[in-house]
Design an enzyme around this catalytic site. Structure first.
Site, PDB file in Angstrom:
ATOM      1  N   LYS A 176       0.979  -0.986   0.148  1.00  0.00           N
ATOM      2  CA  LYS A 176       0.201  -0.695   0.002  1.00  0.00           C
ATOM      3  C   LYS A 176       0.838   1.022  -0.165  1.00  0.00           C
ATOM      4  O   LYS A 176       1.304   1.613   1.066  1.00  0.00           O
ATOM      5  CB  LYS A 176      -0.867   0.164   0.975  1.00  0.00           C
ATOM      6  CG  LYS A 176      -1.844   1.376   0.909  1.00  0.00           C
ATOM      7  CD  LYS A 176      -2.048   1.821   2.325  1.00  0.00           C
ATOM      8  CE  LYS A 176      -1.601   3.554   2.718  1.00  0.00           C
ATOM      9  NZ  LYS A 176      -1.682   4.290   2.279  1.00  0.00           N
ATOM     10  N   GLU A 251      10.698   1.571   9.964  1.00  0.00           N
ATOM     11  CA  GLU A 251      11.734   2.310   9.614  1.00  0.00           C
ATOM     12  C   GLU A 251      11.080   3.543   9.755  1.00  0.00           C
ATOM     13  O   GLU A 251      10.202   4.170   9.393  1.00  0.00           O
ATOM     14  CB  GLU A 251      12.043   1.949   7.790  1.00  0.00           C
ATOM     15  CG  GLU A 251      12.842   0.363   7.993  1.00  0.00           C
ATOM     16  CD  GLU A 251      14.222   0.776   7.921  1.00  0.00           C
ATOM     17  OE1 GLU A 251      14.565   2.022   8.613  1.00  0.00           O
ATOM     18  OE2 GLU A 251      15.080  -0.473   7.967  1.00  0.00           O
ATOM     19  N   CYS A 285      13.999  10.722   6.034  1.00  0.00           N
ATOM     20  CA  CYS A 285      14.571  10.802   6.867  1.00  0.00           C
ATOM     21  C   CYS A 285      15.729  10.627   7.930  1.00  0.00           C
ATOM     22  O   CYS A 285      16.692  10.962   9.014  1.00  0.00           O
ATOM     23  CB  CYS A 285      13.807   9.972   7.861  1.00  0.00           C
ATOM     24  SG  CYS A 285      14.356   7.779   6.244  1.00  0.00           S
ATOM     25  N   GLU A 386      11.326  15.789  15.027  1.00  0.00           N
ATOM     26  CA  GLU A 386      10.956  15.711  12.888  1.00  0.00           C
ATOM     27  C   GLU A 386       9.756  16.735  12.385  1.00  0.00           C
ATOM     28  O   GLU A 386       9.164  16.551  13.086  1.00  0.00           O
ATOM     29  CB  GLU A 386      10.559  14.682  12.643  1.00  0.00           C
ATOM     30  CG  GLU A 386      10.880  14.703  11.253  1.00  0.00           C
ATOM     31  CD  GLU A 386      10.722  12.595  10.873  1.00  0.00           C
ATOM     32  OE1 GLU A 386       9.783  12.177  10.922  1.00  0.00           O
ATOM     33  OE2 GLU A 386      11.620  12.364  10.177  1.00  0.00           O
TER      34      GLU A 386
HETATM   35  P1  NAP Z   1       3.060   8.257   7.575  1.00  0.00           P
HETATM   36  O1  NAP Z   1       2.199   9.431   7.695  1.00  0.00           O
HETATM   37  O2  NAP Z   1       3.459   7.454   8.524  1.00  0.00           O
HETATM   38  O3  NAP Z   1       2.232   7.119   6.186  1.00  0.00           O
HETATM   39  C1  NAP Z   1       3.360   6.762   5.568  1.00  0.00           C
HETATM   40  C2  NAP Z   1       2.139   4.884   5.185  1.00  0.00           C
HETATM   41  O4  NAP Z   1       1.384   4.753   6.478  1.00  0.00           O
HETATM   42  C3  NAP Z   1       1.515   5.762   4.155  1.00  0.00           C
HETATM   43  O5  NAP Z   1       1.133   4.911   3.716  1.00  0.00           O
HETATM   44  C4  NAP Z   1       0.225   5.555   4.915  1.00  0.00           C
HETATM   45  O6  NAP Z   1      -1.167   6.682   4.324  1.00  0.00           O
HETATM   46  C5  NAP Z   1       0.157   4.538   5.987  1.00  0.00           C
HETATM   47  N1  NAP Z   1      -0.707   5.508   7.321  1.00  0.00           N
HETATM   48  C6  NAP Z   1      -1.091   6.350   7.525  1.00  0.00           C
HETATM   49  N2  NAP Z   1      -1.706   6.002   8.949  1.00  0.00           N
HETATM   50  C7  NAP Z   1      -2.199   4.632   8.625  1.00  0.00           C
HETATM   51  C8  NAP Z   1      -2.632   4.460   9.380  1.00  0.00           C
HETATM   52  N3  NAP Z   1      -3.078   4.570  10.634  1.00  0.00           N
HETATM   53  N4  NAP Z   1      -2.368   2.288   9.732  1.00  0.00           N
HETATM   54  C9  NAP Z   1      -1.737   2.113   9.063  1.00  0.00           C
HETATM   55  N5  NAP Z   1      -1.270   3.072   8.129  1.00  0.00           N
HETATM   56  C10 NAP Z   1      -1.428   4.517   7.669  1.00  0.00           C
HETATM   57  O7  NAP Z   1       4.550   8.687   6.972  1.00  0.00           O
HETATM   58  P2  NAP Z   1       4.899   9.934   5.991  1.00  0.00           P
HETATM   59  O8  NAP Z   1       4.000  10.840   6.083  1.00  0.00           O
HETATM   60  O9  NAP Z   1       4.070   9.224   4.413  1.00  0.00           O
HETATM   61  O10 NAP Z   1       6.110   9.895   5.501  1.00  0.00           O
HETATM   62  C11 NAP Z   1       7.430  11.160   6.323  1.00  0.00           C
HETATM   63  C12 NAP Z   1       7.277   9.701   7.484  1.00  0.00           C
HETATM   64  O11 NAP Z   1       8.579   8.968   7.294  1.00  0.00           O
HETATM   65  C13 NAP Z   1       8.938  10.653   8.186  1.00  0.00           C
HETATM   66  O12 NAP Z   1       8.419  10.763   9.548  1.00  0.00           O
HETATM   67  C14 NAP Z   1       9.992  10.248   7.372  1.00  0.00           C
HETATM   68  O13 NAP Z   1      11.018   9.764   8.423  1.00  0.00           O
HETATM   69  C15 NAP Z   1       9.843   8.268   7.562  1.00  0.00           C
HETATM   70  N6  NAP Z   1      10.832   7.794   6.807  1.00  0.00           N
HETATM   71  C16 NAP Z   1      11.248   6.825   7.545  1.00  0.00           C
HETATM   72  C17 NAP Z   1      12.473   5.737   6.443  1.00  0.00           C
HETATM   73  C18 NAP Z   1      13.557   5.622   6.626  1.00  0.00           C
HETATM   74  O14 NAP Z   1      14.002   4.478   6.136  1.00  0.00           O
HETATM   75  N7  NAP Z   1      13.584   5.058   8.463  1.00  0.00           N
HETATM   76  C19 NAP Z   1      12.081   6.251   5.058  1.00  0.00           C
HETATM   77  C20 NAP Z   1      11.424   7.585   4.430  1.00  0.00           C
HETATM   78  C21 NAP Z   1      10.331   8.089   4.818  1.00  0.00           C
HETATM   79  P3  NAP Z   1      -1.936   7.930   3.431  1.00  0.00           P
HETATM   80  O15 NAP Z   1      -0.782   8.264   2.746  1.00  0.00           O
HETATM   81  O16 NAP Z   1      -2.733   7.281   3.224  1.00  0.00           O
HETATM   82  O17 NAP Z   1      -2.179   8.493   4.483  1.00  0.00           O
END
Ligand code: NAP
Length: 497
Positions: A176, A251, A285, A386
């Site tokens: 997803k 991650e 990140c 963050e």
């Molecule tokens: P996010 O809001 O946590 O969303 C990530 C994914 O999770 C999306 O596909 C989102 O779907 C889904 N999601 C949201 N709420 C959910 C729930 N309640 N249950 C299950 N899935 C859910 O993160 P983001 O804003 O896309 O990405 C930014 C974050 O990713 C930052 O914190 C960044 O540091 C982190 N990141 C970490 C790494 C690493 O390697 N450590 C790499 C890249 C990014 P929707 O889009 O439909 O909301």
């Protein structure tokens, strides 16, 4: 405008409830495509497709060599179609075409080639007689049907980091992608089919994380969830995944320190600070976010950094000369602006930037100028949380212990860097920093062969490297008796024969 379908069991299908979601171009705010919003039923079908394909053994029992050949074909096909991938990824993510064509796509192809090769060379403990009467061996086996949930910041790369080690080891997956950026993940499905990945092994469903993602996390038919995204959602998924104690690999977020000692090459540190802070429009990140600068070189560093930021070309992501595009969404821009405001309210001094620039022809794009804030308030939100945007938080430190203690004093532990010309300081820092990566005189680089992994609330598990392959396997001990005896000598210790 194209309407993409979902890829379930090798077929392109629409949402069973006929719901679609618009996908926007962040540099214009205009729609570029629509995607399906999966119903509960659709999620169930995708999970069943993964489950059945796994249980059939069609992929899980294929030899590593056969799986590797298919994945290598995927890499070739992405390269062959790279112009389309580059265009769609740039339009959908708002990142500069320079970054996507020069880094994101070629690096992602290299990641695939590495994983495809490495799955043929797994290493482990030697088969041996660790007790005198028997031979022990280790097997590494795929986990099963795996749910993969990815973020919007590196749409294609993040699905490769999570789905490809899983596939290389023989698992089946349901992916997803983030709702902001699902397009290249959907394009990837066609490529995998063409390369020979059997139907049902790679499925893509789209829709809100709060419904589709949660349904996956709760499912008792999935054996594992691999999630890349925010710490907040990672925690929520861990709770939901407990329903059947499925394995969880996380991650999550980061808050990387960038520590500059007085003996560092300041010009080199400033060049890297720009790249470390602004790669991916400041939405990475690994971004350097907390700049701890030793007091003797503080003024020099800040004045050079300010000058360098002024030279940045912020503009249309499709223009090859653009260095920095917009943020992903209006919500993200407001979040970043909120942090800048908070930083100032909590005692920080805005040294430059933070405004919305006027980009001709892109009035509705989610642009923001990089902000430079100096603060002495170590507890400020801009130091601890963050932000995920182009905000440089600048802090001053006195000595080694002061820098390391403050750098470690966050809940995150993903990337970090140290700038010095003294080998002892560098070696001590690589030992003392509590982060999954410590760069010395560099920031951001992660070769495909090396792990990207978090400490603390940055998650657990690894992407890239052979460790990411192990992540998607169970470890099995197999023991062969060598005595052939009815009663082995040690049985008397339990009950006398
Ligand atoms: P996010 O809001 O946590 O969303 C990530 C994914 O999770 C999306 O596909 C989102 O779907 C889904 N999601 C949201 N709420 C959910 C729930 N309640 N249950 C299950 N899935 C859910 O993160 P983001 O804003 O896309 O990405 C930014 C974050 O990713 C930052 O914190 C960044 O540091 C982190 N990141 C970490 C790494 C690493 O390697 N450590 C790499 C890249 C990014 P929707 O889009 O439909 O909301």
């Amino acid at each position: 405008m194209e309407t993409y379908k979902m890829f379930i069991g090798g077929e392109w299908v629409e949402s069973s409830e006929n719901q679609v979601l618009k996908v926007l171009n962040p540099s214009t705010g205009l729609p570029v495509a629509s995607v399906q919003s999966a119903s509960r039923d659709d999620v169930g079908k995708a999970i069943d497709a993964a489950r059945n394909s796994f249980d059939s053994g069609i992929w899980s029992r294929a030899t590593p060599g056969d799986r590797s050949n298919v994945l290598l074909k995927v890499a070739d096909l992405i390269e062959k179609n790279q112009d389309k991938f580059i265009k769609v990824e740039t339009e959908n993510s708002g990142k500069s075409i320079k970054q996507i064509s020069g880094y994101d796509i070629p690096y992602t192809v290299d990641n695939i080639r590495f994983l495809a090769g490495a799955c043929r060379t797994l290493e482990g403990k030697a088969m041996n007689e660790y007790v005198a009467d028997g031979t022990s061996a280790i097997r590494r086996e795929p986990i099963g049907a795996i749910g993969i949930i990815t973020p919007w910041n590196y749409p294609l790369m993040m699905v490769v980091w999570r789905a490809f080690p899983a596939l290389a080891m023989g698992n089946s997956v349901v992916v997803k992608p983030a709702s902001y950026t699902p397009l290249t993940t959907l394009m990837l499905a066609d490529i995998l089919k063409e390369a020979g990945v059997p139907d049902g092994v790679f499925n893509v469903i789209t829709g809100p994380g709060s419904s589709v993602g949660e349904e996956m996390a709760k499912s008792e038919k999935l054996d594992m969830i691999a999630f890349t995204g925010s710490t907040e959602v990672g925690k929520r998924l861990s709770v939901l995944a407990a329903s059947n104690l499925k394995k969880v690999s996380l991650e999550l977020g980061g808050k990387a320190p960038f520590i500059v000692f007085k003996d560092a090459n300041i010009d080199a540190a400033v060049e890297s600070a720009i790249v470390g802070g602004l790669v991916n429009n400041g939405q990475d990140c690994a971004n350097s976010t907390r700049y701890y600068i030793q007091e003797e070189v503080f003024d020099k560093f800040v004045s050079l950094l300010k000058k360098r930021i002024q030279k940045l070309r912020i503009g249309d992501p499709m223009d090859p000369s653009t260095d920095m595009g917009p943020l992903i969404s209006e919500t993200q821009r407001e979040r970043v602006e909120g942090y800048i405001e908070k930083g100032i309210k909590e005692g920080g001094k805005l040294l430059s930037g933070g405004e919305r620039p006027e980009i001709p022809g892109h009035k509705k794009g989610y642009y923001i100028n990089p902000a430079l804030i100096y603060t002495e308030n170590e507890d400020s939100a801009i130091v601890k949380e963050e932000i995920f945007g182009p905000v440089f938080t600048i802090l001053k430190f006195k000595d080694y212990n002061d820098a390391i203690r403050r750098s470690n004093d966050v809940t995150y532990g993903l990337g970090s860097s140290v700038w010095t010309s003294d080998i002892t300081t560098a070696m001590r820092a690589t030992r003392d920093l509590r982060f999954g990566t410590v760069w010395v005189n560099e920031h951001v680089v992660v070769p495909s062969e090396m792990p990207w992994a978090g400490y603390k609330e940055s998650g657990h598990g690894a992407s890239l490297s052979p460790y990411s392959l192990e992540e998607f396997t169970y470890i099995k001990h197999v023991y062969f008796d060598l005595t052939g005896k009815v009663r082995k000598d040690w049985y008397d210790q339990i009950f006398k024969g």
